[in-house]
Scaffold this active site. Structure first.
Site, PDB file in Angstrom:
ATOM      1  N   ASP A  57       0.787  -1.359  -0.477  1.00 37.60           N
ATOM      2  CA  ASP A  57       0.046   0.285   0.076  1.00 37.60           C
ATOM      3  C   ASP A  57       1.115   1.370  -0.147  1.00 37.60           C
ATOM      4  O   ASP A  57       2.128   0.773  -0.083  1.00 37.60           O
ATOM      5  CB  ASP A  57      -0.754   0.147   1.130  1.00 37.60           C
ATOM      6  CG  ASP A  57      -2.769   1.053   1.209  1.00 37.60           C
ATOM      7  OD1 ASP A  57      -1.841   1.488   0.033  1.00 37.60           O
ATOM      8  OD2 ASP A  57      -3.270   0.668   1.640  1.00 37.60           O
TER       9      ASP A  57
HETATM   10  C1  NOJ Z   1      -3.808   3.549   0.322  1.00 36.00           C
HETATM   11  C2  NOJ Z   1      -5.272   3.094   0.722  1.00 36.00           C
HETATM   12  O1  NOJ Z   1      -5.162   1.873   1.231  1.00 36.00           O
HETATM   13  C3  NOJ Z   1      -5.594   1.888  -1.248  1.00 36.00           C
HETATM   14  O2  NOJ Z   1      -6.713   1.546  -0.778  1.00 36.00           O
HETATM   15  C4  NOJ Z   1      -4.877   2.668  -2.370  1.00 36.00           C
HETATM   16  O3  NOJ Z   1      -5.505   1.488  -3.081  1.00 36.00           O
HETATM   17  C5  NOJ Z   1      -3.906   3.196  -2.268  1.00 36.00           C
HETATM   18  N1  NOJ Z   1      -3.328   4.106  -1.231  1.00 36.00           N
HETATM   19  C6  NOJ Z   1      -3.675   4.266  -3.728  1.00 36.00           C
HETATM   20  O4  NOJ Z   1      -3.962   4.889  -3.856  1.00 36.00           O
END
Ligand code: NOJ
Length: 732
Positions: free
Chosen positions: A289
């Site tokens: 993430d």
């Molecule tokens: C943070 C989030 O937790 C995740 O769900 C998302 O896909 C990513 N950032 C990318 O934006």
């Protein structure tokens, strides 16, 4: 994710030719970086907007004046495997650099958060899951895949399939709710919809299952918080939708931010290698993430960037989102023998396989025709978004059959949310256009010739006595559209009090004192604590954030043109203090009852106010004759459902099981099947479920699957809270 032998060979040939830097480049995902244009660091700018020092609009203006760095130089050097961009012109420009100016011409995979629709935004996942319509879930995903691919986005950071039982967590909005079985069906449907139509490279994308795993159990519902759970709870609940989606062919997985029992998922070898890659046989790649590899330093698990890069790569993390930690450290880590070439090659092989499978090597660009394809949204996209919105609405209460409202009635529409395009869209929608959005006010005007709007009240709005009095004077019925702002759910949006925010309850009280019947239409991204509303407001419609066609969908349900059929994919508590409240909880030795020394609160009802699977219709259904037959390899359970009202309607027949005596404490009920049936007034149908005996077991803490003889209960009904029951002794 099937590749031909020739494609596999092409990947091996590339691996032979790639330098270590180029390999690590494939493991690097970038976002456009914001450079210059403002005087404070970007993070502080975000804080300023969050704490109100600058408005959203001011933030937007600053951002649009800032410059973006799209990492062209790194792309040229073969150091960028993936980028987050959604503008097709930019996609082509950057792809051209990768294809023509980098040494080996490996295409970039462009990814984005396409969580519930791209241009055609459909309902947030918690709502759509409540349609219990897997065919619909598949069709909406397929629509999103086609739309995004026409913008060059070939990778969706979706579906989010975190089992989520605590409504305080803002991200409950993004996933299919509290139940592992429904979550698994949702996950499978989304994978099929996103990935299966491979008749043209313009029709499918790579899905990214997230957040692997356990994120939905963050302690106290506070985002990013720690997660501790017994392993049997993990295997039987939180892991289930991921296993199902991997089995369905999911191409990629995103690791969760949280730690699970002490080890952040990002560097968790047990989760990434042992379970996902080895035990489930996942063939695709894993991405972190955003910023999560570096955050392992803050967790106190990695000493520095180098240590974080080593731990993540060795644990099986194939791609770094957003920190450049791999880019800056892995080469030295390999030279020092801390990370092997096999680890690097494995990651790169997985990444290239997904790119190859997507057809990016041979069709890297967006064609002119594709770019223009959705300039005007095709009717079939709009009508699918409307169908999804209509099927996701849940009727919670309808005292005295206030609903449906006669189309010629005088309707007073109240609540600022009714007239706001941004607020129907829901968290995590990035590519919607205002011109596609139909608000509740617009939808109501088209359906009810005598509707009048009285702007007043909202999550942050003030009360306006003048408007309230006028609304009371005018309408035969008052429709109050209240709830949460989109920004109150989604990432980083946990709430410690999940009642309707602001002064909206006061507004409801005032509307009720007018003496006119009041219909509460809720817009929200999580289950709310509705004790007061359930007591005093005669009709309640849960309308979530339904996307671009929210207006017509709500109006059609209110007028009765559409008979509501949605169900709750998550239980609603009466009070916030009951959270987490979920139907499939393990039994205690003292199940809650009226007697004092049982598992209960002194000041709250025993269970949920509105449980999982609940939802009313404008007709009524009765259940009879639950018959369970113990056959050789299956349990056959049949039940008769009758439409006892005077309108046609759709019922979601739910089938649950309870393992009454087992070597581990089991849930009081577990969903094992569901089927939607349409019934004319007076009509009866017999619905049968066949539960394979091999699916009646559970995983113990040692990851051993247990099928244990003994007594089982089987339940069938229209809600987890209201079922017929039959018992049987089963031997396996
Ligand atoms: C943070 C989030 O937790 C995740 O769900 C998302 O896909 C990513 N950032 C990318 O934006």
């Amino acid at each position: 994710m099937k590749l031909t032998d020739a494609q596999k060979q092409r990947i091996e040939d590339l691996l032979q030719q790639m330098t270590l830097e180029e390999k690590i480049g494939q493991m690097n995902q970038e976002s456009p970086s914001i450079v210059g244009g403002f005087d404070v660091p970007f993070e502080e700018l975000i804080e300023m907007m969050t704490d109100g020092r600058i408005t959203k609009e001011e933030f937007g203006n600053i951002m649009s004046n800032a410059k973006q760095d799209f990492h062209e130089d790194e792309i040229r050097k073969g150091l960028v495997g993936s980028l987050m961009v959604q503008d097709p012109v930019k996609v082509n420009e950057l792809q051209k650099i990768a294809m023509e100016e980098s040494r080996l011409g490996i295409p970039i995979i462009f990814g984005l958060d396409v969580i519930h629709g791209f241009r055609s935004v459909y309902p947030i996942a918690i709502a759509e899951a409540g349609s219990f319509d897997t065919d619909l879930m598949e069709r909406t995903a397929a629509m999103a895949a086609k739309e995004s691919r026409s913008a060059g986005v070939a990778w969706h950071f979706a579906p989010m399939v975190d089992v989520a039982r605590d409504a305080r967590w803002g991200r409950v909005s993004e996933g299919p709710g509290e139940d592992p079985y429904l979550g698994s069906q949702f996950a499978r449907a989304k994978i099929r919809g996103l990935q299966n139509d491979q008749s043209s490279t313009e029709n499918y994308v790579a899905a990214c299952l997230k957040h692997y795993v356990g994120y939905g159990a963050c302690e106290s519902g506070r985002d990013y918080n720690t997660v501790s759970m017994a392993m049997h709870v993990f295997y039987n609940n939180y892991l289930k939708p991921f296993e199902a989606a991997v089995d369905e062919g999911a191409a990629t997985v995103m690791a969760a931010f949280n730690d699970l029992n002490g080890t952040p998922c990002t560097v968790n070898r047990f989760l990434l290698r042992d379970i996902l890659k080895d035990s489930c046989g996942f063939p695709g790649f894993v991405v972190s993430d955003a910023n999560a590899i570096r955050e392992c330093e803050v967790h106190g698990i990695c000493a520095d960037d180098m240590d974080a890069a080593i731990q993540a790569a060795n644990a099986g993390m194939d791609m770094d989102m957003g920190t450049e930690i791999y880019l800056k450290n892995l080469k030295e880590a390999v030279a020092d023998g801390k990370v092997s070439m096999e680890v690097i090659d494995e990651a790169v092989r997985r990444i290239l396989s997904v790119k190859m499978w997507l057809g990016l090597f041979d069709h890297p660009y967006v064609t002119e025709e594709a770019m223009k394809r959705y300039e005007t949204l095709p009717e079939e996209h709009t009508s699918l978004a409307r169908e999804a919105a209509e099927k996701s609405i849940v009727l919670l209460k309808n005292e005295g059959n206030i609903l449906p409202i006669d189309r010629n009635a005088k309707v007073s529409l109240v609540g600022n949310l009714a007239d706001n395009k941004e607020e129907i869209i829901g968290a995590w929608a990035m590519s919607w256009q205002e011109k596609d959005c139909v608000t509740i006010l617009e939808g109501m005007k088209a359906e009810f010739p005598n509707v009048q709007y009285f702007p007043c009240g909202g999550p942050e709005g003030d009360l306006n006595m003048d408007q309230i009095i006028k609304a009371g004077d005018y309408g035969d019925v008052i429709v109050a559209v209240l709830g949460e702002l989109v920004s109150m759910s989604g990432e980083a949006s946990s709430r410690a009090d999940i009642t309707i925010p602001g002064r909206q309850r006061e507004l409801l009280e005032m509307l009720l004192t007018t003496g006119k019947p009041v219909v509460l239409v809720l817009m929200n991204g999580r289950p709310l604590a509705l004790d007061w509303e359930a007591q005093y407001v005669p009709a309640i419609v849960e309308a979530w954030h339904l996307g671009i066609q929210m207006g017509p969908a709500v109006a059609h349900v209110l007028s009765g043109a559409v008979n509501p059929e949605g169900r709750l994919s998550s239980s609603f508590p009466a009070f916030t203090g009951q959270c987490p409240v979920y139907y499939n909880h393990p039994n205690t030795g003292r199940p809650g009852s009226k007697s004092k020394f049982t598992s209960r609160y002194l000041d709250a009802p025993l269970g949920a106010l509105y449980p999982f699977g609940y939802g009313l219709s404008y007709t009524t259904f009765a259940y009879s004759d639950l018959k369970v037959e113990n056959k050789e390899a299956v349990i056959e359970a049949c039940v008769t459902v009758t439409n006892t009202g005077d309108r046609a309607g759709k019922e979601t027949v739910q089938f649950y099981m309870q393992d009454v005596t087992a070597s581990l404490v089991r849930p009081v009920k577990e969903l094992k099947g569901f089927e939607k049936v349409s019934l004319e007034p007076g009509e009866s149908k017999t619905v049968c479920f066949w539960l394979e005996k091999k699916d009646m077991g559970f995983w113990n803490n040692e990851h051993v699957y247990c099928l244990e003889d003994g007594k089982f209960r089987f339940y069938a009904g229209g809600s987890s809270g209201d079922c017929l029951m039959a018992e049987a002794a089963i031997r396996f």
